[in-house]
Scaffold this motif. Structure first.
Motif, mmCIF file in Angstrom:
data_model
loop_
_atom_site.group_PDB
_atom_site.id
_atom_site.type_symbol
_atom_site.label_atom_id
_atom_site.label_comp_id
_atom_site.label_asym_id
_atom_site.label_seq_id
_atom_site.Cartn_x
_atom_site.Cartn_y
_atom_site.Cartn_z
ATOM 1 N N ILE A 60 -5.213 7.473 -1.413
ATOM 2 C CA ILE A 60 -5.722 6.380 -0.590
ATOM 3 C C ILE A 60 -7.249 6.351 -0.603
ATOM 4 O O ILE A 60 -7.864 5.321 -0.369
ATOM 5 N N ILE A 110 0.853 -1.195 0.000
ATOM 6 C CA ILE A 110 0.000 0.000 0.000
ATOM 7 C C ILE A 110 0.884 1.238 0.000
ATOM 8 O O ILE A 110 0.628 2.214 -0.713
ATOM 9 N N ILE A 141 6.698 7.934 2.708
ATOM 10 C CA ILE A 141 5.246 7.782 2.615
ATOM 11 C C ILE A 141 4.569 9.071 3.061
ATOM 12 O O ILE A 141 3.670 9.598 2.392
ATOM 13 N N ILE A 183 -0.054 4.398 8.137
ATOM 14 C CA ILE A 183 0.783 3.389 7.474
ATOM 15 C C ILE A 183 2.207 3.941 7.402
ATOM 16 O O ILE A 183 3.185 3.232 7.639
ATOM 17 N N GLY A 184 2.300 5.252 7.100
ATOM 18 C CA GLY A 184 3.613 5.885 7.056
ATOM 19 C C GLY A 184 4.305 5.873 8.406
ATOM 20 O O GLY A 184 5.469 5.482 8.516
ATOM 21 N N PRO A 218 -5.305 12.057 5.410
ATOM 22 C CA PRO A 218 -6.054 10.817 5.693
ATOM 23 C C PRO A 218 -5.316 9.915 6.671
ATOM 24 O O PRO A 218 -4.147 9.579 6.449
ATOM 25 N N LEU A 256 -5.566 6.770 7.475
ATOM 26 C CA LEU A 256 -5.164 5.431 7.031
ATOM 27 C C LEU A 256 -3.769 5.501 6.407
ATOM 28 O O LEU A 256 -2.867 4.732 6.748
ATOM 29 N N ALA A 257 -3.584 6.455 5.496
ATOM 30 C CA ALA A 257 -2.296 6.584 4.812
ATOM 31 C C ALA A 257 -1.225 7.075 5.779
ATOM 32 O O ALA A 257 -0.110 6.545 5.819
ATOM 33 N N VAL A 274 0.869 4.381 -2.557
ATOM 34 C CA VAL A 274 0.644 5.748 -2.078
ATOM 35 C C VAL A 274 1.821 6.645 -2.474
ATOM 36 O O VAL A 274 1.637 7.764 -2.954
#
Lengths: 346, 375
Positions: free
Chosen positions: A278, A268, A320, B152-153, B146, B148-149, A272
């Motif tokens: 997302i 993911i 990210i 994750i980061g 966001p 969620l993103a 991204v």
């Protein structure tokens, strides 16, 4: 119900043509591509061995499987869904590939590929069915199937592991032999990227996926078969995860119960970083592929310039976050432009 | 008015106030009945039923030793599930919790290894968790990215920092008095002493969520951010502090993990985020936000913990355990979806039979059209 899609499509192409250069600059793949070029150039300047023939081959080999997985994931994310179960799908398929070669010695390699992709398709479509039919968010469903598929893999494999020696040499050769400097499995990945990119950019179902991700309700109103399209995205993602699983068995020595554990967030992240938003609706699979290449190249680059390997994951995390911030800035600027142009039209 | 196909009850009932009253499963029950039949109470019944079953039929389950090990094992997930419930109720998510626990653990190891006293080590580790949570909060709440993103980061970032801090070393020589305290039990009950602290934290989160205006605001926030802003809820501030709370409690879980296993490593608690989220969702917290309760989430964690523990006692190999977790999770989200579909269908049929002119009332009309859309 068939609605004519041509008017919005043509108006989009004319505006694109009108300021082609500016449009290229606005592409979401630009930041990640620049980052990749900068990374490779700087590392090469510090250590020329980085781009030796073997160095490039290693870079491509490391990226191959991640590229295929993130292309599939990008298709799902574009529809405003997510698939967390890919690591588990890859694991099952990799183990079943090992099993096939041991159970049926002399099985044609093509058949193994087909079997792996079929298994991937089955697991992917289970995800898709649960998401669309039960109308439950994909994050929850695929978190569940992440556990279930992994559990099935564990139950099936137990302590068994298959090693490269159990597989025919010609299968392992796929990730050793090169054609024009490219390993064979990387060429497979490139073909996959091109096919999916064309599908997403210029076919009706491909464009539908973007429409669904931008606004699911509008897409439904517009007559797009949302259920079927989302199912298609999950199924394709499953097929690609299956393909990645077979290639994993070719590339790596051992396959067993834990193969592919914990891959989901890396994949993911690659999408991204490559500019796939997302929350769906924008981004391309080429971007996702470049994102995957960038994330895997960083590891090699850090080794090449002798940075402590422990920094690698922290840097991935920062990348990210940078990608998300860049995406937000781009979005705000687009929104501003849209407001201005709408104001002028009034 | 169209229901987005992928969304469940919360949004559907709250796109307009009138429809809330029309959905029987929400407005039809009042008082005790509503509490006794709510989603998280059902979770508690399931937990109690399972514990009774296990105590009766699984040998060695009903003993202080079992209770002790069971609770010691679920404490990290139990702790993190509390702030996670609040975060998910506001419609956000925090995937970085396990990485924060890992970072805390790594930091503890290095600081202790460097010869600091255990007091400062604990305080600095806790502060690291607070800062990590504040960083998440800054990105999600203040910058509006966001979650969620973002998480994750930060999942990668904090785990990466843990690696940077401690590398692949492990520190194990924590003071024996402390580590044995963390595995000690209260008298002969088998209940770990640490549970007192966990219960305190649970009570704090439960009170904040269910008995304060701030907590009610969180539900409002999960239902509709715009509406929450209009009624004067300080959205940015609320979310920011939730992430800080999440980071702090994750740090506590990391400290507990380190001392319970007497081992500080960079990969401590890795993968715990998915376990926690699965348990919280199983406990009836809606992933869309706006719905859920602390008792339900706790029941979810305990149910998964107990099932895993009994399977292990029953000599069912570890491999089946995660299938059970996954199946429970999917069943718990798919079942209400089916149940709701059936309820709506029955409701619509009853309305058609008893109230032929029901379309005069706006509320009923909205429900009827909602039903038609679903067909």
């Amino acid at each position: 119900m068939t609605l004519d899609t041509s008017p919005p499509a043509t108006s989009e192409t004319t505006t694109r043509r009108a300021n082609g250069f500016a449009a290229v600059l606005r592409l979401r793949e630009i930041p990640v591509t620049l980052a990749l070029i900068a990374l490779v150039t700087l590392t090469y300047m510090a250590n020329p061995l980085f781009l030796s023939q073997q160095g490039v081959k290693d870079l491509l080999l490391n990226a191959t499987i991640v590229i295929i997985l993130s292309v599939g994931q990008a298709m799902v994310i574009v529809t405003r869904n997510v698939d967390l179960s890919i690591g588990s799908i890859l694991g099952i398929v990799a183990f079943s590939t090992g099993t096939l070669f041991v159970t049926f010695p002399g099985i044609p390699i093509v058949l193994v590929f087909l079997a792996g992709m079929a298994l991937g398709a089955l697991l992917g479509s289970i995800n898709g069915c649960l998401v669309t039919v039960a109308k439950v968010p994909s994050l929850v469903i695929t978190l569940g199937t992440l556990y279930i598929y992994r559990g099935l893999n564990n139950a099936w494999a137990g302590g068994t592991q298959y090693f490269a020696g159990d597989r025919p040499d010609s299968f392992g050769a796929l990730s050793v032999d090169t054609i024009a400097g490219f390993p064979v499995i990387t060429l497979i990945a490139i073909v996959v990227v091109i096919i999916v990119a064309i599908f997403m950019a210029s076919t009706r179902p491909g464009r539908d996926l973007y429409a669904i991700g931008s606004d699911p309700e509008a897409a439904k109103l517009f007559g797009i078969p949302v259920t079927r399209r989302v199912l298609l995205a999950f199924l394709s993602n499953g097929v690609l995860a299956g393909l990645a699983g077979v290639l994993y068995a070719s590339r790596f020595n051992s396959v067993g119960a834990t193969t592919g554990t914990g891959l989901e967030f890396d994949i993911i992240a690659a999408a991204v970083v490559g500019g796939v938003a997302i929350f769906g609706g924008s981004g391309t699979v080429i971007g996702a592929a470049i994102g995957a290449l960038l994330l895997t190249t960083i590891t090699s680059a850090l080794t090449a310039i002798r940075v402590d390997k422990f920094w690698q994951q922290a840097i991935v995390g920062l990348l990210i976050l940078a990608a998300i911030v860049i995406d937000r800035i781009a979005r705000i600027r687009t929104a501003k432009k849209l407001r201005l142009s709408e104001a002028r039209d009034v | 008015m169209f229901n987005p196909p992928t969304e469940l009850l919360p949004t559907a009932t709250n796109q307009s106030g009138t429809r809330t009253a029309a959905v029987p499963s929400v407005g039809g029950r009042t008082g005790i009945a509503r509490i006794l039949l709510s989603r998280d109470t059902v979770m508690i019944y399931a937990l109690v039923a399972f514990v009774i079953y296990a105590a009766l039929f699984i040998p060695r389950f009903a003993s202080p030793v079992s209770t002790g090990f069971l609770l010691l094992d679920v404490i990290p997930a139990l702790l993190i599930a509390l702030p996670m419930t609040l975060v998910i109720i506001t419609g956000e998510i925090d995937l970085s919790v396990a990485s924060i626990a890992g970072l805390t653990s790594a930091l503890m190891g290095v600081l202790w290894g460097a010869g600091l006293d255990i007091g400062p080590v604990l305080i600095i580790s806790l502060i690291a968790g607070v800062l990590a949570g504040a960083f998440n909060g800054l990105l999600v709440a203040v910058l509006g990215l966001p979650s969620l993103a973002v998480t994750i980061g930060t999942l990668a970032l904090f785990r990466g920092l843990a690696l940077v801090v401690i590398g692949d070393n492990a520190v194990a020589n924590f003071p024996p008095a402390l580590t044995s305290f963390f595995t000690s039990k209260i008298g002969g009950t088998g209940i770990p002493t640490v549970m007192i602290g966990v219960i305190l934290v649970a009570i704090i989160f439960g009170v904040v969520l269910h008995l304060t205006p701030f907590g009610r605001g969180l539900f409002a926030l999960g239902y509709s951010k715009e509406a929450a802003i209009f009624v004067g809820i300080k959205v940015v501030r609320a979310k920011f502090w939730l992430y800080v709370a999440s980071g702090s409690v994750s740090a506590l879980a990391g400290i507990y993990w380190t001392l319970r296993y007497s081992s500080a490593r960079s990969d401590n608690a890795s993968g715990l985020e998915l376990t926690v989220i699965a348990a919280v969702l199983l406990g009836g917290v809606s992933i869309f936000g706006g719905k859920g309760a602390i008792p339900g989430a706790i029941a979810g964690v305990l149910l998964i913990g107990t099932i895993n523990f009994t399977l292990r006692l029953g000599r069912i190999s570890d491999v089946v355990l995660i299938i059970v977790t996954g199946t429970l999770l999917i069943a718990s989200v798919v079942a209400p979806s089916i149940f709701e579909g059936v309820t709506k269908w029955l409701h619509a049929r009853r309305h058609r039979r008893t109230l032929p002119q029901a379309s005069a009332s706006g509320a009923t009309r909205a429900t009827a059209s909602g039903v038609q859309e679903r067909k």
